[in-house]
Motif scaffolding. Structure first.
Motif, PDB file in Angstrom:
ATOM      1  N   GLN A 394       7.893 -23.253 -29.417  1.00 41.55           N
ATOM      2  CA  GLN A 394       6.633 -22.580 -29.733  1.00 41.55           C
ATOM      3  C   GLN A 394       6.868 -21.443 -30.723  1.00 41.55           C
ATOM      4  O   GLN A 394       6.111 -21.271 -31.695  1.00 41.55           O
ATOM      5  CB  GLN A 394       5.995 -22.052 -28.453  1.00 41.55           C
ATOM      6  CG  GLN A 394       5.512 -23.146 -27.509  1.00 41.55           C
ATOM      7  CD  GLN A 394       5.007 -22.607 -26.187  1.00 41.55           C
ATOM      8  OE1 GLN A 394       5.283 -21.457 -25.821  1.00 41.55           O
ATOM      9  NE2 GLN A 394       4.272 -23.418 -25.451  1.00 41.55           N
ATOM     10  N   ARG A 395       7.912 -20.665 -30.492  1.00 45.51           N
ATOM     11  CA  ARG A 395       8.227 -19.549 -31.389  1.00 45.51           C
ATOM     12  C   ARG A 395       8.595 -20.054 -32.772  1.00 45.51           C
ATOM     13  O   ARG A 395       8.200 -19.485 -33.794  1.00 45.51           O
ATOM     14  CB  ARG A 395       9.366 -18.715 -30.800  1.00 45.51           C
ATOM     15  CG  ARG A 395       9.000 -17.975 -29.534  1.00 45.51           C
ATOM     16  CD  ARG A 395      10.232 -17.466 -28.811  1.00 45.51           C
ATOM     17  NE  ARG A 395      10.987 -16.511 -29.613  1.00 45.51           N
ATOM     18  CZ  ARG A 395      12.192 -16.051 -29.263  1.00 45.51           C
ATOM     19  NH1 ARG A 395      12.767 -16.485 -28.149  1.00 45.51           N
ATOM     20  NH2 ARG A 395      12.809 -15.171 -30.026  1.00 45.51           N
ATOM     21  N   LYS A 398       5.577 -21.295 -34.733  1.00 43.21           N
ATOM     22  CA  LYS A 398       4.734 -20.183 -35.164  1.00 43.21           C
ATOM     23  C   LYS A 398       5.290 -19.517 -36.414  1.00 43.21           C
ATOM     24  O   LYS A 398       4.562 -19.304 -37.401  1.00 43.21           O
ATOM     25  CB  LYS A 398       4.607 -19.156 -34.035  1.00 43.21           C
ATOM     26  CG  LYS A 398       3.708 -17.979 -34.360  1.00 43.21           C
ATOM     27  CD  LYS A 398       3.606 -17.042 -33.157  1.00 43.21           C
ATOM     28  CE  LYS A 398       2.714 -15.843 -33.491  1.00 43.21           C
ATOM     29  NZ  LYS A 398       2.595 -14.921 -32.333  1.00 43.21           N
ATOM     30  N   ARG A 402       3.758 -19.824 -40.278  1.00 43.23           N
ATOM     31  CA  ARG A 402       3.286 -18.612 -40.944  1.00 43.23           C
ATOM     32  C   ARG A 402       3.965 -18.410 -42.293  1.00 43.23           C
ATOM     33  O   ARG A 402       3.312 -18.164 -43.320  1.00 43.23           O
ATOM     34  CB  ARG A 402       3.521 -17.386 -40.056  1.00 43.23           C
ATOM     35  CG  ARG A 402       3.109 -16.075 -40.705  1.00 43.23           C
ATOM     36  CD  ARG A 402       3.236 -14.913 -39.740  1.00 43.23           C
ATOM     37  NE  ARG A 402       4.602 -14.735 -39.274  1.00 43.23           N
ATOM     38  CZ  ARG A 402       5.555 -14.124 -39.984  1.00 43.23           C
ATOM     39  NH1 ARG A 402       5.290 -13.678 -41.198  1.00 43.23           N
ATOM     40  NH2 ARG A 402       6.761 -13.968 -39.473  1.00 43.23           N
TER      41      ARG A 402
END
Length: 419
Positions: A394-395, A398, A402
């Motif tokens: 998940q990290r 993200k 971005r």
């Protein structure tokens, strides 16, 4: 979409982590009150001793990107094939490596001549391509220069023992060869260095000496007699003034990212300075030093481990001096930025071609690259920081989404401006 690199240079671990993982089982058992070590703990300590006692060579770890060329002219980055004529990390690698396929083919023939009849179907020369001007690379004339650090070859034999047979023959001929999966790694040593010099191939060790890491006489203070920094043992390297001058400078900034250590038992290590992103390694080394101090003199532990781990901890925790306040630029707010994920992602960026080069190939290429990078970042978060696998994914998704989104927007604007 670029094809995958068919003959990758293997990944290898930080010196401090490898040492910690070999020592940890024994420390855990002894601190838990055990009087007799398990076989697993004994074998781990034995391997640590093998590493410490084996001769090794050390070369400066350059902060560039991994690029290879084989005996047929195939050019690769760490993960992907470079398409003919395409730039890699904004460098014209085809011009930089012009003529190297013939040199690789000649070296392949020389290796086959001492292979005991084992045929080699592919040989890939690997080196570091300097794509930035960090440290003193500009002053040293290294920007957009490629420096060789080793080779990987694939034997013709399809059986499982073919890499081991070829490796054994090449070791007998004086090369630091090691089987890995279906291929053989050739790491730097004196004989490989001589062969590279014979073919006019520049190397990491004779192509660069960090400015500020001592005089030429200081740089020659290893256990060997030539330009290649050679040490009678890895222990000798770790506690040497030679390594300390580079990795723990008396004043000012670090002179290099660290060292790459090639043990003559066929093992590679990266020994980074404390100014680099090291994950959990400093904490692991601190744990090791505390355990060794508490167990000093214990008969189950080999002699001489504590001084080695103390040096590793010193290197890992020596940070470059802070900039004077008047020179520090105000940093933009990070809005809770995940610094660990960003550090891992920045490393991942060096393992592929530049994002702008990917954007030129279309949205499908951008999507596929984002997926690959997210997977790589997640793996490294688990490995380097002990993150939970699901949380790491998940990290990773993200931060990759971005940054790629921001870079893509900037690229689109630049394209419009050029129209």
């Amino acid at each position: 979409m670029s094809a995958n690199n068919p003959l990758q240079w293997p990944s290898f671990e930080q010196l401090g982590r490898d040492f910690y993982e070999k020592l940890s089982p024994a420390l855990s058992e002894l601190q838990g009150g055990e009087t007799e070590l398990t076989q697993k703990a004994k074998e781990s300590l034995d391997m640590l001793q093998v590493w410490l006692d084996a001769p090794c060579v050390a070369s400066v770890k350059l902060d560039g990107t991994n690029v290879g060329i084989d005996d047929r002219g195939l050019v690769v980055g760490r993960n992907k094939v470079c398409e003919p004529g395409q730039a890699y990390q904004k460098v014209d690698v085809w011009t930089v490596l012009q003529g190297y396929e013939d040199k690789a083919a000649s070296m392949k023939a020389k290796f086959e001549a001492v292979s005991g009849g084992e045929e080699i179907v592919q040989l890939m020369l690997y080196g570091e391509l300097l794509v930035n001007s960090k440290y003193d690379y500009d002053k040293a004339g290294l920007f957009k220069v490629w420096l060789c650090f080793g080779a990987v070859m694939r034997p013709a034999g399809s059986d499982e023992e073919a890499p081991s047979r070829l490796s054994a023959q090449l070791r007998g001929a004086g090369f630091n060869a090691c089987p890995t999966d279906d291929r053989v790694l050739i790491a730097l040593n004196e004989n490989l260095g001589l062969m590279l010099a014979e073919h006019g191939i520049p190397t990491v060790y004779d192509g660069y000496k960090p400015d500020g890491a001592g005089s030429s006489e200081d740089w020659a203070q290893h256990d060997g007699s030539g330009n290649l920094p050679w040490f009678t043992s890895l222990r000798s390297l770790v506690v040497s003034d030679w390594a300390r001058r580079l990795l723990v400078p008396q004043k000012g900034q670090h002179f290099a990212e660290g060292l790459v250590v090639a043990s003559e038992v066929g093992r590679l290590f990266k020994w980074k300075n404390g100014g680099e992103e090291l994950g959990n390694v400093p904490a692991e080394l601190e744990e090791s030093v505390k355990g060794l101090r508490a167990l000093q003199g214990h008969p189950a532990l080999p002699d001489g481990l504590l001084p080695v781990f103390e040096v590793l901890l010193l290197v890992a925790t020596t940070k470059p001096p802070a900039e004077p306040e008047h020179t520090i630029k105000e940093k933009p707010k990070t809005n809770g930025e995940d610094h660990e994920s960003m550090a891992v992602f920045e490393s991942t960026l060096t393992k592929y071609d530049a994002l702008e080069e990917v954007f030129e190939r279309g949205s499908k290429a951008k999507t596929e690259r984002a997926k690959e990078m997210s997977e790589q970042v997640a793996r490294d978060l688990v490995k380097d920081y002990g993150a939970d696998a699901k949380d790491a994914q998940q990290r990773a998704s993200k931060v990759v989404s971005r940054v790629i989104g921001t870079r893509y927007g900037a690229w689109l604007n630049s394209q419009k401006a050029e129209q």
